[in-house]
Design a protein around this motif. Sequence first.
Motif, PDB file in Angstrom:
ATOM      1  N   UNK A 116       0.839  -1.209   0.000  1.00  0.00           N
ATOM      2  CA  UNK A 116       0.000   0.000   0.000  1.00  0.00           C
ATOM      3  C   UNK A 116       0.869   1.252   0.000  1.00  0.00           C
ATOM      4  N   UNK A 117       2.033   1.154   0.639  1.00  0.00           N
ATOM      5  CA  UNK A 117       2.888   2.355   0.734  1.00  0.00           C
ATOM      6  C   UNK A 117       3.565   2.681  -0.599  1.00  0.00           C
ATOM      7  N   UNK A 118       3.452   1.804  -1.587  1.00  0.00           N
ATOM      8  CA  UNK A 118       3.955   2.155  -2.924  1.00  0.00           C
ATOM      9  C   UNK A 118       3.024   3.198  -3.547  1.00  0.00           C
ATOM     10  N   UNK A 119       1.741   3.049  -3.251  1.00  0.00           N
ATOM     11  CA  UNK A 119       0.746   3.917  -3.894  1.00  0.00           C
ATOM     12  C   UNK A 119       0.486   5.170  -3.057  1.00  0.00           C
ATOM     13  N   UNK A 120       0.351   4.979  -1.745  1.00  0.00           N
ATOM     14  CA  UNK A 120       0.081   6.124  -0.867  1.00  0.00           C
ATOM     15  C   UNK A 120       1.263   6.305   0.080  1.00  0.00           C
ATOM     16  N   UNK A 121       1.196   7.341   0.921  1.00  0.00           N
ATOM     17  CA  UNK A 121       2.258   7.552   1.911  1.00  0.00           C
ATOM     18  C   UNK A 121       2.246   6.385   2.913  1.00  0.00           C
ATOM     19  N   UNK A 122       3.419   5.962   3.409  1.00  0.00           N
ATOM     20  CA  UNK A 122       3.431   4.867   4.384  1.00  0.00           C
ATOM     21  C   UNK A 122       2.578   5.152   5.626  1.00  0.00           C
ATOM     22  N   UNK A 141       6.933  13.454   4.990  1.00  0.00           N
ATOM     23  CA  UNK A 141       6.495  13.616   6.383  1.00  0.00           C
ATOM     24  C   UNK A 141       6.409  12.266   7.062  1.00  0.00           C
ATOM     25  N   UNK A 142       7.008  12.154   8.226  1.00  0.00           N
ATOM     26  CA  UNK A 142       6.991  10.879   8.963  1.00  0.00           C
ATOM     27  C   UNK A 142       6.307  11.113  10.311  1.00  0.00           C
ATOM     28  N   UNK A 143       5.251  10.352  10.610  1.00  0.00           N
ATOM     29  CA  UNK A 143       4.501  10.607  11.856  1.00  0.00           C
ATOM     30  C   UNK A 143       5.382  10.496  13.110  1.00  0.00           C
ATOM     31  N   UNK A 144       4.995  11.255  14.102  1.00  0.00           N
ATOM     32  CA  UNK A 144       5.698  11.276  15.392  1.00  0.00           C
ATOM     33  C   UNK A 144       5.740   9.869  15.994  1.00  0.00           C
ATOM     34  N   UNK A 145       6.892   9.461  16.458  1.00  0.00           N
ATOM     35  CA  UNK A 145       7.006   8.182  17.170  1.00  0.00           C
ATOM     36  C   UNK A 145       7.070   6.952  16.280  1.00  0.00           C
ATOM     37  N   UNK A 146       7.318   7.126  14.971  1.00  0.00           N
ATOM     38  CA  UNK A 146       7.412   5.963  14.073  1.00  0.00           C
ATOM     39  C   UNK A 146       8.672   5.161  14.406  1.00  0.00           C
ATOM     40  N   UNK A 147       8.483   3.903  14.762  1.00  0.00           N
ATOM     41  CA  UNK A 147       9.634   3.103  15.203  1.00  0.00           C
ATOM     42  C   UNK A 147      10.485   2.654  14.020  1.00  0.00           C
ATOM     43  N   UNK A 148       9.846   2.317  12.897  1.00  0.00           N
ATOM     44  CA  UNK A 148      10.608   1.893  11.725  1.00  0.00           C
ATOM     45  C   UNK A 148      10.303   2.852  10.582  1.00  0.00           C
ATOM     46  N   UNK A 149      11.288   3.670  10.228  1.00  0.00           N
ATOM     47  CA  UNK A 149      11.079   4.678   9.182  1.00  0.00           C
ATOM     48  C   UNK A 149      11.491   4.168   7.805  1.00  0.00           C
ATOM     49  N   UNK A 150      11.925   2.919   7.720  1.00  0.00           N
ATOM     50  CA  UNK A 150      12.413   2.402   6.443  1.00  0.00           C
ATOM     51  C   UNK A 150      11.375   2.503   5.317  1.00  0.00           C
ATOM     52  N   UNK A 151      10.084   2.184   5.572  1.00  0.00           N
ATOM     53  CA  UNK A 151       9.116   2.334   4.479  1.00  0.00           C
ATOM     54  C   UNK A 151       9.076   3.758   3.916  1.00  0.00           C
ATOM     55  N   UNK A 152       9.304   4.753   4.769  1.00  0.00           N
ATOM     56  CA  UNK A 152       9.295   6.144   4.319  1.00  0.00           C
ATOM     57  C   UNK A 152      10.604   6.476   3.596  1.00  0.00           C
TER      58      UNK A 152
END
Lengths: 302, 434
Positions: A256-262, B228-239
Motif C-alpha cells: 500500500x505504501x507504494x501507492x500512498x504515503x506509508x 512527512x513521517x509521523x511522530x514516534x514511528x519506530x521503523x522509518x524504512x518504508x518512508x
Amino acid sequence: MAIPFDQILIQTVNGLVNGMILALVASGLTLIFGIMDVVNFAHGDLVMLGAFVGATTIAATGSFWLAFLVAALVIAVFGAALQASTLRPLLGRDPLTTILATFGISLVLQKYALWQWGPSARKIQEPITGQFAMFYLEYPWYRVATAFFAGAIIGAFWLFLKYGRYGIWIRATMQDRIMASAMGIPVPLVHTAVFAIGAAMAAASGVLFGPLGGVTQTMGFDFTLRAFIVVVVGGMGNLGGSILAAIFISLLEAYASIIVSPSQAVIVSFMALILTLLFRPTGLFVPTPSSSGACWRCRRTS
Amino acid sequence: MAERWRDEPWATDLWWSGKTTRRRVLGLGATAAGALGATLLVPPPWRAAFGQARPYKIGTMQPLSGPTAAGGKTALVGTQMAVERINRTGGVNGRPIELVIADYESKPDVGRRKAEKFVSEDRIDAHQGGFMSNVCLACMPVWEEHKIVNMIGVCLDTTITTTRCSRYTFRPFDYAPAQAVAFAPYLVNKLGKRWHIAYQDYAFGQSARDAYVAEIKRAGGEVVGGTGIPLGTADMTPFLSKISGNFDGLFGVFAAKDAVTVATQAYDLGLTKKYRWAGDGSIAESTNLPAIGSKIEGFIGQNRYLPVFEGPLNTSYHRRFFDEAVAALKKIDPTGPTPDRFVQSNFESMNFLKLGIQKSGFQGRQDSAKLIAALEGLEVKESDDFPQGDKSIRREDHQAFIRQFIFEMRGGKHRIIEVVPREKTVFPAACKFA
C-alpha cells in the motif's frame, strides 16, 4: 498507473523483514492469550525491557550474542515472576481485570525504565554490518539477517511445541486445561513457563530490533498495537495464524505504501482488522466453527 | 459447564487469597495517611532561607512520559537549574520561586487539562516551559483567558508568535523562520541547490519545512520533495526507502527519539552517503549522540546551542552553565550526557521571567500586564543568566532573536563551522495581538 518494479521489490523486502520481527513479538502474545486468556498489554514493554537489558549487557561485554541470550533469560525470569505474582491471582476473573492489570504493569515498566536507564536513547551495535545494492538504495544486511533470526527462533519454538515433551504439555493445556490437569500436567506451572517463554521471545525481538532505531522506554508501544492487530487477524491463540498474519499485514502495508504515503498505508492493517472481526471473527487463518464442527474454545468454555 | 478458576485449588492456595480483610485495609489506609501527613509537615527547601516570604508559584509543564519523555526530562533540568540558582542567590524581589511541575504525557488534551488545573487549583502566578509545539498551542488559550504570562521553553512552531500569537506568550529563543534565514544561504551556496526535506509530521516539523522551503528558494535553491513521517514511528524504512531522485541534499527536521531513528536508518539505507546530509540541530543533540554513534558523521546542522567551548561559546559563563548542567543531568541519566538546547533554552527562559518580575515589581497574577510590559523589548547581555549570548524579545510578536551556530559532526563531536550573528537571523514580525 504503472508501479515501478524497483519499488515492488524494495517494499516486498521491507514487508518480509518487518513481518518476521512482528511475528516474533506476536507469537509470544498469542501464546500467552491462547493458554491463559490474558490479553497482555505489557507485552511491548517486555520488548523494551529486553532491549535495555541487551544494551546494558553489550555496554559491559561488547558481545551482541551474549546480550541476546542474557536479555532473553533475564526477561524470561522476570516474566515468570510477573505471572506468578500479578497475573495468576486474576486468572478466571472478568477479562477486563487482566486488561487493566497488564495496562498498569505497562505504565509501571515504562516509568521504571525511565528511572533506571534515564531519558537518553541507548545504542545496540548490530553484529552484522555492511549493505548490498538494491536499485537506488543500499540495503543493510542486518535487516535481512533479523528476518532469518526471527524465523529461526519461531521455527525452533514450533519444533519444541510439536515434538518436545513440555511442548506437548503446552499444547494439551491450550486445548483443554481441565483434561490436561486430570492427566497430571501441572497446569499452573505450564502457565508460568509459557508466560516466561513469551517474555523471552519479546526480549529477543527487542534486542534484534534495537540496532535499527535505538532503545527508548516507549519503543514497545508500536509493537503492542501492531502485534494485537496481527493476533486478532491471525486468530487469538493461534500460533501459526499469527505468524502468517504478521507477514500478511506487513506485506499489505508495504505494498500500500507504494501507492500512498506509508503513514496512510497503516490504514490497510486496521481495515484488515475490522473486516476480520466482521466476517471471520475467529481469525483469517483458522477454520471457522461451522466448517470444523466445533471450535476448541467453545469446548473449553461450555 | 463454565470454568470456575477461583475454585480450583491452585488458584485459591495463593498467600494473599481471602486475606484482604476490612481491618487490614483500614490499618494500611491509616498508615499511609499518617506517612502522607508527616511529609506535609516537612518544610520545603526554600523555607529556611526565606522565612515566611510567600513564594512565586511558577508552573512548568513538560512531557515526562510518552514518546517525548526523554526530551521533557532534560528540558525540566534546565528549568530546575535556573530555579535552584535563583533561590540560592536570594530569590526574586526577596521571594523564592516555588516550581509546580506537571506531566502532560506528550498529549495535547492532557496538557490542556493540566493547564486548567494550574490555573484553578494550583493558582500559579506564571507559567514557564512547554516542549511539544502542539501542546503549547493547545494551552495558549488557557493562559490568555486567565491572563497568565506564558514563557515558552522549547516549542518551535512558527505560528506561536505569528498567526496564533498571544499577548501573554513569549518565546525567548529562536523559531523556524529565523533558523531558516540563518542556515539556508549556507545550504544553497556551500552544499547544493536542490533539496529534499524529511520532517517529523506534526506542528514543529511542518513549521520548519515551510520555513526552509521559503528560505532555500529565497537563497536561490529549490526544494524538490518532502517526506512527512509521523511522530514516534519506530521503523522509518518504508518512508526513507521511497526517497530517491535527482537532488543534492537531504534535509532532516526531527527531534528526540525520532531523530535517533532517522539518523540511524537513513545511514543504513545509504542515503547519507548518496546525498549531502544536513538538518535541524535537534537531530544531533548531545543526548541523541550515544544512540546514533558514528552514523552521524558528516552531518551538517544548525543549532542555537552546542555543548562545545569554541569561538563565542568559549566563555566562563558557558563553562559554569555546562558544568552545572552536566552534574544535574547525571542525576537523571546515568550515561551523563552533556547539555542540549532544551536545557539551555529552559534555563534562559526562566531567567527571562526572573528579570521581568524584578523589573516590573510583579506580585502575582493580577500584575500580569506589568510583567508583559517589562518583558516586551527586553534586551539581555551574555552572562551567567544567559550563557548562550545576547538576546532581545521583540515587542511586536514576543519573539526573540539569537545567534545561530552552523556545525559539522566530526569524530562524534560538534565542530562550529560558521556563527550567524543574531542581526542576520531577523525575520519580519507577522503578529496582531487580539
